[in-house]
Motif scaffolding. Structure first.
Motif, mmCIF file in Angstrom:
data_model
loop_
_atom_site.group_PDB
_atom_site.id
_atom_site.type_symbol
_atom_site.label_atom_id
_atom_site.label_comp_id
_atom_site.label_asym_id
_atom_site.label_seq_id
_atom_site.Cartn_x
_atom_site.Cartn_y
_atom_site.Cartn_z
ATOM 1 N N GLY A 1 0.800 -1.232 0.000
ATOM 2 C CA GLY A 1 0.000 0.000 0.000
ATOM 3 C C GLY A 1 0.826 1.272 0.000
ATOM 4 N N LYS A 2 2.018 1.225 -0.582
ATOM 5 C CA LYS A 2 2.927 2.385 -0.535
ATOM 6 C C LYS A 2 2.359 3.564 -1.334
ATOM 7 C CE LYS A 2 6.734 0.247 -1.938
ATOM 8 N NZ LYS A 2 8.058 -0.415 -2.028
ATOM 9 N N LEU A 3 2.423 4.747 -0.729
ATOM 10 C CA LEU A 3 1.943 5.986 -1.354
ATOM 11 C C LEU A 3 3.008 7.061 -1.214
ATOM 12 C CD1 LEU A 3 -1.480 6.268 0.558
ATOM 13 C CD2 LEU A 3 -1.093 5.097 -1.602
ATOM 14 N N THR A 4 3.030 7.996 -2.160
ATOM 15 C CA THR A 4 3.938 9.127 -2.029
ATOM 16 C C THR A 4 3.424 10.317 -2.833
ATOM 17 O OG1 THR A 4 6.256 9.833 -2.164
ATOM 18 C CG2 THR A 4 5.435 8.494 -3.994
ATOM 19 N N THR A 5 3.884 11.506 -2.465
ATOM 20 C CA THR A 5 3.649 12.695 -3.301
ATOM 21 C C THR A 5 4.989 13.225 -3.814
ATOM 22 O OG1 THR A 5 3.735 14.137 -1.360
ATOM 23 C CG2 THR A 5 1.561 13.379 -2.049
ATOM 24 N N ASP A 6 6.061 12.477 -3.516
ATOM 25 C CA ASP A 6 7.412 12.897 -3.894
ATOM 26 C C ASP A 6 7.839 12.168 -5.185
ATOM 27 O OD1 ASP A 6 10.091 14.044 -3.444
ATOM 28 O OD2 ASP A 6 10.657 11.961 -3.092
ATOM 29 N N ALA A 7 8.110 12.946 -6.227
ATOM 30 C CA ALA A 7 8.406 12.348 -7.539
ATOM 31 C C ALA A 7 9.653 11.464 -7.503
ATOM 32 C CB ALA A 7 8.558 13.445 -8.598
ATOM 33 N N ALA A 8 10.660 11.855 -6.727
ATOM 34 C CA ALA A 8 11.894 11.054 -6.670
ATOM 35 C C ALA A 8 11.611 9.686 -6.058
ATOM 36 C CB ALA A 8 12.962 11.789 -5.857
ATOM 37 N N MET A 9 10.784 9.671 -5.006
ATOM 38 C CA MET A 9 10.403 8.400 -4.371
ATOM 39 C C MET A 9 9.561 7.562 -5.329
ATOM 40 S SD MET A 9 10.488 6.564 -1.584
ATOM 41 C CE MET A 9 10.739 7.548 -0.095
ATOM 42 N N ALA A 10 8.588 8.214 -5.978
ATOM 43 C CA ALA A 10 7.714 7.510 -6.926
ATOM 44 C C ALA A 10 8.538 6.903 -8.055
ATOM 45 C CB ALA A 10 6.674 8.477 -7.487
ATOM 46 N N ASN A 11 9.498 7.668 -8.541
ATOM 47 C CA ASN A 11 10.342 7.195 -9.637
ATOM 48 C C ASN A 11 11.178 5.992 -9.195
ATOM 49 O OD1 ASN A 11 11.377 7.606 -12.381
ATOM 50 N ND2 ASN A 11 13.301 8.031 -11.355
ATOM 51 N N MET A 12 11.667 6.038 -7.951
ATOM 52 C CA MET A 12 12.466 4.933 -7.435
ATOM 53 C C MET A 12 11.613 3.658 -7.364
ATOM 54 S SD MET A 12 14.629 4.697 -3.894
ATOM 55 C CE MET A 12 13.278 4.148 -2.857
ATOM 56 N N TRP A 13 10.395 3.784 -6.842
ATOM 57 C CA TRP A 13 9.503 2.620 -6.739
ATOM 58 C C TRP A 13 9.157 2.081 -8.121
ATOM 59 C CZ3 TRP A 13 5.523 5.024 -2.787
ATOM 60 C CH2 TRP A 13 6.117 5.068 -1.522
ATOM 61 N N MET A 14 8.893 3.008 -9.054
ATOM 62 C CA MET A 14 8.547 2.590 -10.403
ATOM 63 C C MET A 14 9.715 1.831 -11.033
ATOM 64 S SD MET A 14 7.401 4.866 -13.693
ATOM 65 C CE MET A 14 9.049 5.490 -14.049
ATOM 66 N N GLU A 15 10.932 2.377 -10.867
ATOM 67 C CA GLU A 15 12.107 1.717 -11.447
ATOM 68 C C GLU A 15 12.346 0.345 -10.819
ATOM 69 O OE1 GLU A 15 15.331 4.523 -11.379
ATOM 70 O OE2 GLU A 15 14.571 5.579 -13.147
ATOM 71 N N GLN A 16 12.035 0.233 -9.534
ATOM 72 C CA GLN A 16 12.196 -1.068 -8.864
ATOM 73 C C GLN A 16 11.297 -2.125 -9.506
ATOM 74 O OE1 GLN A 16 11.404 -0.129 -4.743
ATOM 75 N NE2 GLN A 16 13.536 0.365 -4.295
ATOM 76 N N VAL A 17 10.022 -1.774 -9.758
ATOM 77 C CA VAL A 17 9.129 -2.786 -10.343
ATOM 78 C C VAL A 17 9.424 -2.986 -11.832
ATOM 79 C CG1 VAL A 17 7.291 -2.657 -8.625
ATOM 80 C CG2 VAL A 17 7.174 -1.188 -10.629
ATOM 81 N N LEU A 18 9.863 -1.923 -12.516
ATOM 82 C CA LEU A 18 10.183 -2.072 -13.934
ATOM 83 C C LEU A 18 11.476 -2.863 -14.148
ATOM 84 C CD1 LEU A 18 9.178 1.357 -15.514
ATOM 85 C CD2 LEU A 18 7.944 -0.817 -15.591
#
Length: 245
Positions: free
Chosen positions: A73-90
């Motif tokens: 259920g991870k949520l963020t409003t920080d683009a750097a954090m969001a990008n890190m999570w996205m890159e992890q799953v990609l």
């Protein structure tokens, strides 16, 4: 129409909990199952925007689930954090697709959901997620994306059964018109029935009412466009009705 909402927890084989958010009409039951629509959120996770989308779909008579592909259920409003999570799953797209398949299966098994009649919509990163689900041959009848990342896990082929509607912002600096042209070629090569609508002054994130705040907070080229958001939503609803009923 009155609706009910609940969390749907899917557990991956290595024990990660995917905490998705389901909304469906109060009247949906095993005797009265309704069409299902998966919602793949932007890279922020299952925040207010995708939740409100699932609730709008439920009020229109669909069962909908906002998919937690990041897990926990991870949520963020920080683009750097969001990008890190996205890159992890990609970095492990087979794992990402396995998570999507798991959520699709668990959602389809819910009481009141017609698992044989399912579509999907995705926003930004979520646009890639739902298109890749169709590219993998998952049983989606209709896929719509809003300011979606169009880059493929692998190019579409004969297994791609869904019809596709793409809503793209003409002023999107993150997904170029070259990417859109490449996507059209990919769809044509696979014989996919697709439509691409370009909204002239719309930027990346144009359907998200929080886009202007996210842009300011993260120095990112995002922007809400009310006219494009409404027009593209109405087209998507017509598209789902035509292909899912």
């Amino acid at each position: 129409m009155s609706i009910k909402t609940f969390e749907l927890i899917s557990t991956t084989e290595n024990g990660v909990q995917l905490i998705s958010y389901v909304a469906l009409p109060e009247s949906a039951s095993n005797d009265n199952p309704v069409t299902g629509i998966l919602v793949a959120p932007e890279w922020w996770g299952v925040v207010e925007h995708p939740k409100s989308v699932t609730e709008r779909l439920a009020k229109a008579g669909y069962a909908a689930v906002a998919m937690d592909v990041f897990g926990e259920g991870k949520l963020t409003t920080d683009a750097a954090m969001a990008n890190m999570w996205m890159e992890q799953v990609l970095a492990d797209q087979d794992m990402l697709m396995a998570r999507c398949q798991l959520i699709l299966n668990d959602f389809s098994d819910q009481m009141g959901v017609n698992g044989d009649n399912v579509g999907a919509i995705g926003f930004c990163f979520g646009g890639k997620v739902v298109l890749d689900m169709a590219r993998e041959g998952m049983p989606l009848k209709a896929v719509a994306t809003f300011h979606g990342n169009l880059s493929p896990k692998q190019p579409a082929d004969k297994n791609f059964a869904a019809k596709v509607l793409v809503a793209h912002g003409g002023a999107d600096s993150m997904v170029t018109m070259d990417a859109v042209e490449g996507f059209k070629k990919e769809m044509e090569a696979a014989g996919v029935d697709y439509t691409v609508d370009v909204y002239d002054d719309a930027k990346h994130g144009f359907t998200n009412p929080q886009a202007d705040k996210r842009a300011a907070d993260n120095d990112a080229d995002l922007g809400y466009n009310e006219a494009a958001a409404k027009q593209s939503w109405d087209k998507m609803m017509d598209f789902m009705k035509a292909n899912l009923g």
